[in-house]
Design a protein around this motif. Sequence first.
Motif, PDB file in Angstrom:
ATOM      1  N   LEU A 116       0.829  -1.209   0.000  1.00  0.00           N
ATOM      2  CA  LEU A 116       0.000   0.000   0.000  1.00  0.00           C
ATOM      3  C   LEU A 116       0.865   1.262   0.000  1.00  0.00           C
ATOM      4  CD1 LEU A 116      -2.841  -0.985   2.510  1.00  0.00           C
ATOM      5  CD2 LEU A 116      -2.902  -1.030   0.017  1.00  0.00           C
TER       6      LEU A 116
ATOM      7  N   MET B 283       2.425   1.648  -3.421  1.00  0.00           N
ATOM      8  CA  MET B 283       1.419   2.112  -4.375  1.00  0.00           C
ATOM      9  C   MET B 283       1.236   3.618  -4.275  1.00  0.00           C
ATOM     10  SD  MET B 283      -1.537  -0.851  -4.178  1.00  0.00           S
ATOM     11  CE  MET B 283      -2.758   0.363  -4.668  1.00  0.00           C
TER      12      MET B 283
ATOM     13  N   ILE C 174       3.034  -6.459  -8.323  1.00  0.00           N
ATOM     14  CA  ILE C 174       2.573  -7.020  -7.055  1.00  0.00           C
ATOM     15  C   ILE C 174       3.290  -8.322  -6.705  1.00  0.00           C
ATOM     16  CG2 ILE C 174       0.320  -5.892  -6.992  1.00  0.00           C
ATOM     17  CD1 ILE C 174       0.640  -9.417  -8.322  1.00  0.00           C
TER      18      ILE C 174
ATOM     19  N   ASP D 107      -7.052   3.706  -4.953  1.00  0.00           N
ATOM     20  CA  ASP D 107      -6.112   2.693  -4.473  1.00  0.00           C
ATOM     21  C   ASP D 107      -6.613   1.285  -4.808  1.00  0.00           C
ATOM     22  OD1 ASP D 107      -4.510   4.678  -3.345  1.00  0.00           O
ATOM     23  OD2 ASP D 107      -5.469   4.518  -1.381  1.00  0.00           O
ATOM     24  N   THR D 108      -7.885   1.056  -4.513  1.00  0.00           N
ATOM     25  CA  THR D 108      -8.456  -0.281  -4.727  1.00  0.00           C
ATOM     26  C   THR D 108      -8.520  -0.620  -6.208  1.00  0.00           C
ATOM     27  OG1 THR D 108      -9.825   0.138  -2.763  1.00  0.00           O
ATOM     28  CG2 THR D 108     -10.357  -1.801  -4.078  1.00  0.00           C
TER      29      THR D 108
ATOM     30  N   LEU E  24      -5.065  -1.524  -7.372  1.00  0.00           N
ATOM     31  CA  LEU E  24      -4.681  -2.844  -6.888  1.00  0.00           C
ATOM     32  C   LEU E  24      -5.326  -3.940  -7.737  1.00  0.00           C
ATOM     33  CD1 LEU E  24      -3.237  -4.597  -4.804  1.00  0.00           C
ATOM     34  CD2 LEU E  24      -5.224  -4.326  -3.295  1.00  0.00           C
TER      35      LEU E  24
ATOM     36  N   SER F 164      -3.750  -3.991 -11.224  1.00  0.00           N
ATOM     37  CA  SER F 164      -2.407  -4.550 -11.202  1.00  0.00           C
ATOM     38  C   SER F 164      -2.444  -6.072 -11.077  1.00  0.00           C
ATOM     39  CB  SER F 164      -1.598  -3.944 -10.052  1.00  0.00           C
ATOM     40  OG  SER F 164      -1.453  -2.540 -10.209  1.00  0.00           O
TER      41      SER F 164
END
Length: 383
Positions: free
Chosen positions: A188, A191, A205, A236-237, A240, A243
């Motif tokens: 996190l 990121m 990741i 952010d989510t 993620l 990725s």
Amino acid sequence: MIPARIVLAVQDSRYVEPLLNYAYGSSYGSALQVTAFTRMDSFLHYMSSGEVPNLVVGDAEMLESWLSRGDAPVPWLLLSEGDSPLSRMEDGSSTPKYQPLPQLLEVMIACCKRNGGSLEKQNAETTPVIGIVSPLGGSGKSTIAMNMAKQLGVLGLRVFYLNLETVNSSALFPSGSVGMEGSFSRLLYDMKASQELAPRTEVSITPYIVRHHSLKCDSFEPSFNVKEMTEMTLEDTSLLLTSLVSCHHYDAIVVDTEGYMGERIQAVLEQAELLIWVLLDDLISMHKCCVWMDQLELKNTALFGSMKKRSRFIVNRFTGQLVNSLPRKDIGIDDVLPYIPSWKQLHQEELLLSSPIYQREVLKLCQQLLDNSGIRPALAGGG
């Protein structure tokens, strides 16, 4: 490229540790997933009850003890220190135990490819994201998500289990990985840092992934920092998820979500190819689902219409007859999962992943999803 599963069985920990450190600290970390054993009993137990690897690499004593048991055949590679009866057997290969580590890892990869355990994903265009959502906390959402990840793995798929809860339920089931504590927190942080330099750039990741042996899939080590999780934004989510999809390692990503309408679940609602809504046959569950869906429709009609097409509705803890009315007239129940009385006063966490009845029904659900979605295992004969 999909990592090959390798079991390393060498009794000398001074040999194992440098090899693992090099493998995971180099570019080979994305090509190989190594489960290492230095104790004979642990190795033999894993080979009789764990996941079937693509290749077993070991010293003569470890391999001889395993092969003498007559377990199901798995390709093997002897780390040779001289003449050994194993080196003359046709169903295995041998390579010098002491050689440059890049050369040794290349030999392992070549063995995996030669034995058909490899490494190319059949459908690299997209990786379906399966979001498990519920308007009600305590509906069994995490139990369904973890069992689904496990059963998809049993069917031969490469699966990633992503937990987006503020308090991660999967922490009750340790992954068995060592040295990866706090890795999700580091992810996190990295990121956030990368987005300051280059917004919307996908992140690698691979260094943060662990193999979760209980769930038979990949995952991240749980974060115990509640503040950190609550500060995850929609962006952010989304980054993620993107990725994870873009790394092309997986056939399916199962996402376990929070029981309220926050930014993390909004990203899942927007990006998931399949949304599984978990309901209970009680007034509160049906009411909350109705309110959630009404609010979603009011807030974003286009997203709501798209979301409905991607949704399946499941009643968990079903006892044989639906008593309460469904939350809306335009939805129906697609499937049910049974009530397991022994879970009422649960004191052993592993029982949540080992109920034969529940596993059977989740497996049926997973098979239906495969039939309807066209998802296929990445490794022929995997499991």
